[in-house]
Design a protein around this motif. Structure first.
Motif, PDB file in Angstrom:
ATOM      1  N   CYS A 245     -28.428   7.387  28.169  1.00 13.56           N
ATOM      2  CA  CYS A 245     -27.186   7.821  28.810  1.00 13.56           C
ATOM      3  C   CYS A 245     -27.330   9.244  29.327  1.00 13.56           C
ATOM      4  O   CYS A 245     -26.919   9.542  30.450  1.00 13.56           O
ATOM      5  CB  CYS A 245     -26.034   7.713  27.816  1.00 13.56           C
ATOM      6  SG  CYS A 245     -24.433   8.123  28.520  1.00 13.56           S
TER       7      CYS A 245
ATOM      8  N   LYS B 223     -29.644   9.199  32.450  1.00 17.35           N
ATOM      9  CA  LYS B 223     -28.981   8.709  33.656  1.00 17.35           C
ATOM     10  C   LYS B 223     -28.031   9.751  34.219  1.00 17.35           C
ATOM     11  O   LYS B 223     -27.958   9.937  35.430  1.00 17.35           O
ATOM     12  CB  LYS B 223     -28.229   7.415  33.358  1.00 17.35           C
ATOM     13  CG  LYS B 223     -29.125   6.225  33.198  1.00 17.35           C
ATOM     14  CD  LYS B 223     -28.328   4.979  32.947  1.00 17.35           C
ATOM     15  CE  LYS B 223     -29.242   3.786  32.742  1.00 17.35           C
ATOM     16  NZ  LYS B 223     -28.492   2.572  32.485  1.00 17.35           N
ATOM     17  N   ASN B 224     -27.308  10.444  33.353  1.00 20.47           N
ATOM     18  CA  ASN B 224     -26.392  11.482  33.823  1.00 20.47           C
ATOM     19  C   ASN B 224     -27.162  12.619  34.483  1.00 20.47           C
ATOM     20  O   ASN B 224     -26.713  13.172  35.487  1.00 20.47           O
ATOM     21  CB  ASN B 224     -25.552  12.021  32.667  1.00 20.47           C
ATOM     22  CG  ASN B 224     -24.490  11.043  32.235  1.00 20.47           C
ATOM     23  OD1 ASN B 224     -24.129  10.140  32.988  1.00 20.47           O
ATOM     24  ND2 ASN B 224     -23.997  11.205  31.025  1.00 20.47           N
TER      25      ASN B 224
ATOM     26  N   TRP C  49     -28.229  11.469  37.955  1.00 17.01           N
ATOM     27  CA  TRP C  49     -27.106  11.443  38.901  1.00 17.01           C
ATOM     28  C   TRP C  49     -26.750  12.847  39.371  1.00 17.01           C
ATOM     29  O   TRP C  49     -26.365  13.043  40.511  1.00 17.01           O
ATOM     30  CB  TRP C  49     -25.904  10.777  38.277  1.00 17.01           C
ATOM     31  CG  TRP C  49     -26.068   9.287  38.137  1.00 17.01           C
ATOM     32  CD1 TRP C  49     -27.052   8.518  38.681  1.00 17.01           C
ATOM     33  CD2 TRP C  49     -25.231   8.409  37.405  1.00 17.01           C
ATOM     34  NE1 TRP C  49     -26.882   7.208  38.320  1.00 17.01           N
ATOM     35  CE2 TRP C  49     -25.779   7.110  37.543  1.00 17.01           C
ATOM     36  CE3 TRP C  49     -24.091   8.584  36.640  1.00 17.01           C
ATOM     37  CZ2 TRP C  49     -25.201   6.001  36.952  1.00 17.01           C
ATOM     38  CZ3 TRP C  49     -23.515   7.473  36.057  1.00 17.01           C
ATOM     39  CH2 TRP C  49     -24.062   6.201  36.202  1.00 17.01           C
TER      40      TRP C  49
END
Length: 50
Positions: free
Chosen positions: A30, A33-34, A37
């Motif tokens: 998580c 992925k953040n 992004w």
């Protein structure tokens, strides 16, 4: 009684370790992925391609 408790703990130890590892892996993915992004905002697109 002690033997039953120790056997129960021995049986639960791998299960608890697996769950802890899965939670840690999920948390790390998580965060990764953040970070992607934030670094590459063009990766995130919706259904209309925006």
């Amino acid at each position: 009684m002690f033997n039953q408790v120790s056997l129960f703990i021995m049986l639960l130890t791998p299960v608890i370790a697996y769950v802890a590892g899965a939670l840690l892996y999920s948390f790390v993915e998580c965060l990764r992925k953040n970070m992607i992004w934030v670094k590459y905002p063009s990766i995130v697109t919706d259904r209309n391609g925006h």
